[in-house]
Write a protein that holds these residues in place. Structure first.
Motif, PDB file in Angstrom:
ATOM      1  N   MET A  27       0.846  -1.188   0.000  1.00  0.00           N
ATOM      2  CA  MET A  27       0.000   0.000   0.000  1.00  0.00           C
ATOM      3  C   MET A  27       0.884   1.242   0.000  1.00  0.00           C
ATOM      4  SD  MET A  27      -3.098   0.934   2.509  1.00  0.00           S
ATOM      5  CE  MET A  27      -3.748   2.561   2.539  1.00  0.00           C
ATOM      6  N   SER A  28       0.491   2.252  -0.740  1.00  0.00           N
ATOM      7  CA  SER A  28       1.294   3.470  -0.832  1.00  0.00           C
ATOM      8  C   SER A  28       1.058   4.370   0.379  1.00  0.00           C
ATOM      9  CB  SER A  28       0.973   4.228  -2.122  1.00  0.00           C
ATOM     10  OG  SER A  28      -0.372   4.639  -2.105  1.00  0.00           O
ATOM     11  N   GLU A  29       1.999   5.248   0.593  1.00  0.00           N
ATOM     12  CA  GLU A  29       1.945   6.179   1.717  1.00  0.00           C
ATOM     13  C   GLU A  29       0.746   7.121   1.573  1.00  0.00           C
ATOM     14  OE1 GLU A  29       5.006   9.300   3.842  1.00  0.00           O
ATOM     15  OE2 GLU A  29       5.266   8.877   1.714  1.00  0.00           O
ATOM     16  N   PRO A  30      -0.011   7.348   2.654  1.00  0.00           N
ATOM     17  CA  PRO A  30      -1.128   8.298   2.573  1.00  0.00           C
ATOM     18  C   PRO A  30      -0.630   9.740   2.593  1.00  0.00           C
ATOM     19  CG  PRO A  30      -1.030   7.356   4.775  1.00  0.00           C
ATOM     20  CD  PRO A  30       0.024   6.670   3.949  1.00  0.00           C
ATOM     21  N   PHE A  31      -1.358  10.592   1.904  1.00  0.00           N
ATOM     22  CA  PHE A  31      -1.022  12.010   1.830  1.00  0.00           C
ATOM     23  C   PHE A  31      -2.156  12.850   2.389  1.00  0.00           C
ATOM     24  CE2 PHE A  31       2.159  10.341  -0.848  1.00  0.00           C
ATOM     25  CZ  PHE A  31       3.169  11.284  -0.913  1.00  0.00           C
ATOM     26  N   ALA A  32      -1.840  14.094   2.700  1.00  0.00           N
ATOM     27  CA  ALA A  32      -2.813  15.044   3.229  1.00  0.00           C
ATOM     28  C   ALA A  32      -2.920  16.223   2.276  1.00  0.00           C
ATOM     29  CB  ALA A  32      -2.372  15.534   4.608  1.00  0.00           C
ATOM     30  N   LEU A  33      -4.140  16.647   2.027  1.00  0.00           N
ATOM     31  CA  LEU A  33      -4.395  17.880   1.287  1.00  0.00           C
ATOM     32  C   LEU A  33      -4.724  18.941   2.325  1.00  0.00           C
ATOM     33  CD1 LEU A  33      -4.946  19.590  -1.251  1.00  0.00           C
ATOM     34  CD2 LEU A  33      -7.301  18.708  -1.198  1.00  0.00           C
ATOM     35  N   LEU A  34      -3.910  19.975   2.379  1.00  0.00           N
ATOM     36  CA  LEU A  34      -4.081  21.067   3.330  1.00  0.00           C
ATOM     37  C   LEU A  34      -4.459  22.325   2.572  1.00  0.00           C
ATOM     38  CD1 LEU A  34      -0.776  20.351   5.263  1.00  0.00           C
ATOM     39  CD2 LEU A  34      -3.066  19.639   5.941  1.00  0.00           C
ATOM     40  N   TRP A  35      -5.208  23.198   3.229  1.00  0.00           N
ATOM     41  CA  TRP A  35      -5.611  24.473   2.640  1.00  0.00           C
ATOM     42  C   TRP A  35      -5.209  25.598   3.570  1.00  0.00           C
ATOM     43  CZ3 TRP A  35      -9.783  27.624   4.593  1.00  0.00           C
ATOM     44  CH2 TRP A  35     -10.048  28.754   3.811  1.00  0.00           C
ATOM     45  N   SER A  36      -4.639  26.646   3.001  1.00  0.00           N
ATOM     46  CA  SER A  36      -4.271  27.846   3.750  1.00  0.00           C
ATOM     47  C   SER A  36      -5.282  28.938   3.444  1.00  0.00           C
ATOM     48  CB  SER A  36      -2.879  28.334   3.353  1.00  0.00           C
ATOM     49  OG  SER A  36      -2.664  29.649   3.821  1.00  0.00           O
ATOM     50  N   ARG A  37      -5.903  29.442   4.496  1.00  0.00           N
ATOM     51  CA  ARG A  37      -6.852  30.535   4.294  1.00  0.00           C
ATOM     52  C   ARG A  37      -6.124  31.809   3.893  1.00  0.00           C
ATOM     53  NH1 ARG A  37     -11.585  32.839   8.176  1.00  0.00           N
ATOM     54  NH2 ARG A  37     -12.458  34.162   6.563  1.00  0.00           N
ATOM     55  N   LYS A  38      -4.973  32.063   4.521  1.00  0.00           N
ATOM     56  CA  LYS A  38      -4.233  33.301   4.232  1.00  0.00           C
ATOM     57  C   LYS A  38      -3.794  33.365   2.777  1.00  0.00           C
ATOM     58  CE  LYS A  38      -2.539  34.065   8.883  1.00  0.00           C
ATOM     59  NZ  LYS A  38      -1.383  34.037   9.771  1.00  0.00           N
ATOM     60  N   SER A  39      -3.235  32.284   2.274  1.00  0.00           N
ATOM     61  CA  SER A  39      -2.764  32.294   0.888  1.00  0.00           C
ATOM     62  C   SER A  39      -3.830  31.797  -0.086  1.00  0.00           C
ATOM     63  CB  SER A  39      -1.501  31.445   0.744  1.00  0.00           C
ATOM     64  OG  SER A  39      -1.811  30.070   0.907  1.00  0.00           O
ATOM     65  N   ASN A  40      -4.949  31.257   0.467  1.00  0.00           N
ATOM     66  CA  ASN A  40      -6.029  30.727  -0.353  1.00  0.00           C
ATOM     67  C   ASN A  40      -5.502  29.689  -1.336  1.00  0.00           C
ATOM     68  OD1 ASN A  40      -8.740  30.509  -1.081  1.00  0.00           O
ATOM     69  ND2 ASN A  40      -8.526  31.982  -2.727  1.00  0.00           N
ATOM     70  N   GLY A  41      -4.607  28.842  -0.838  1.00  0.00           N
ATOM     71  CA  GLY A  41      -4.012  27.830  -1.696  1.00  0.00           C
ATOM     72  C   GLY A  41      -3.902  26.490  -0.986  1.00  0.00           C
ATOM     73  N   PHE A  42      -3.476  25.489  -1.735  1.00  0.00           N
ATOM     74  CA  PHE A  42      -3.375  24.124  -1.244  1.00  0.00           C
ATOM     75  C   PHE A  42      -1.930  23.704  -1.082  1.00  0.00           C
ATOM     76  CE2 PHE A  42      -7.376  24.204  -3.715  1.00  0.00           C
ATOM     77  CZ  PHE A  42      -8.243  23.949  -2.672  1.00  0.00           C
ATOM     78  N   HIS A  43      -1.738  22.707  -0.227  1.00  0.00           N
ATOM     79  CA  HIS A  43      -0.430  22.089  -0.024  1.00  0.00           C
ATOM     80  C   HIS A  43      -0.677  20.606   0.181  1.00  0.00           C
ATOM     81  CE1 HIS A  43       3.674  21.537   1.291  1.00  0.00           C
ATOM     82  NE2 HIS A  43       3.232  20.936   2.390  1.00  0.00           N
ATOM     83  N   ILE A  44       0.126  19.766  -0.458  1.00  0.00           N
ATOM     84  CA  ILE A  44       0.022  18.325  -0.317  1.00  0.00           C
ATOM     85  C   ILE A  44       1.320  17.821   0.286  1.00  0.00           C
ATOM     86  CG2 ILE A  44      -0.211  16.114  -1.523  1.00  0.00           C
ATOM     87  CD1 ILE A  44      -1.872  17.658  -3.649  1.00  0.00           C
ATOM     88  N   GLU A  45       1.204  16.998   1.324  1.00  0.00           N
ATOM     89  CA  GLU A  45       2.384  16.413   1.963  1.00  0.00           C
ATOM     90  C   GLU A  45       1.996  15.065   2.549  1.00  0.00           C
ATOM     91  OE1 GLU A  45       3.473  19.404   4.821  1.00  0.00           O
ATOM     92  OE2 GLU A  45       2.335  18.440   6.414  1.00  0.00           O
TER      93      GLU A  45
END
Length: 79
Positions: free
Chosen positions: A1-19
């Motif tokens: 099984m592959s490693e799980p990732f998280a989708l994060l959202w920044s309100r200040k930058s109004n953008g996404f980050h995946i890690e």
């Protein structure tokens, strides 16, 4: 099984980050332990590709919010 990732959202930058989910959890714990505010909110977990697809799906909302910010300025929550 592959490693799980998280989708994060920044309100200040109004953008996404995946890690990797483990890194997101470690970071969240550091913020909690230090009683530090964190702008990033966890929105979704899955594979890296699933997180990218979800970000693409939600990007329209971010684009609409950016237009509203440009017209009316930033919005502060009353809470």
């Amino acid at each position: 099984m592959s490693e799980p990732f998280a989708l994060l959202w920044s309100r200040k930058s109004n953008g996404f980050h995946i890690e990797p989910l483990a890194r997101a959890c470690e970071s969240g714990m550091r913020f909690f332990q230090g009683n530090i505010e964190n702008d990033y909110l966890l929105l979704f977990t899955g594979s890296s590709d699933e997180c990218s697809s979800k970000a693409d799906e939600l990007r329209r909302v971010c684009d609409e919010r950016a237009v509203v910010r440009a017209l009316y300025g930033p919005h502060e929550d009353p809470i």
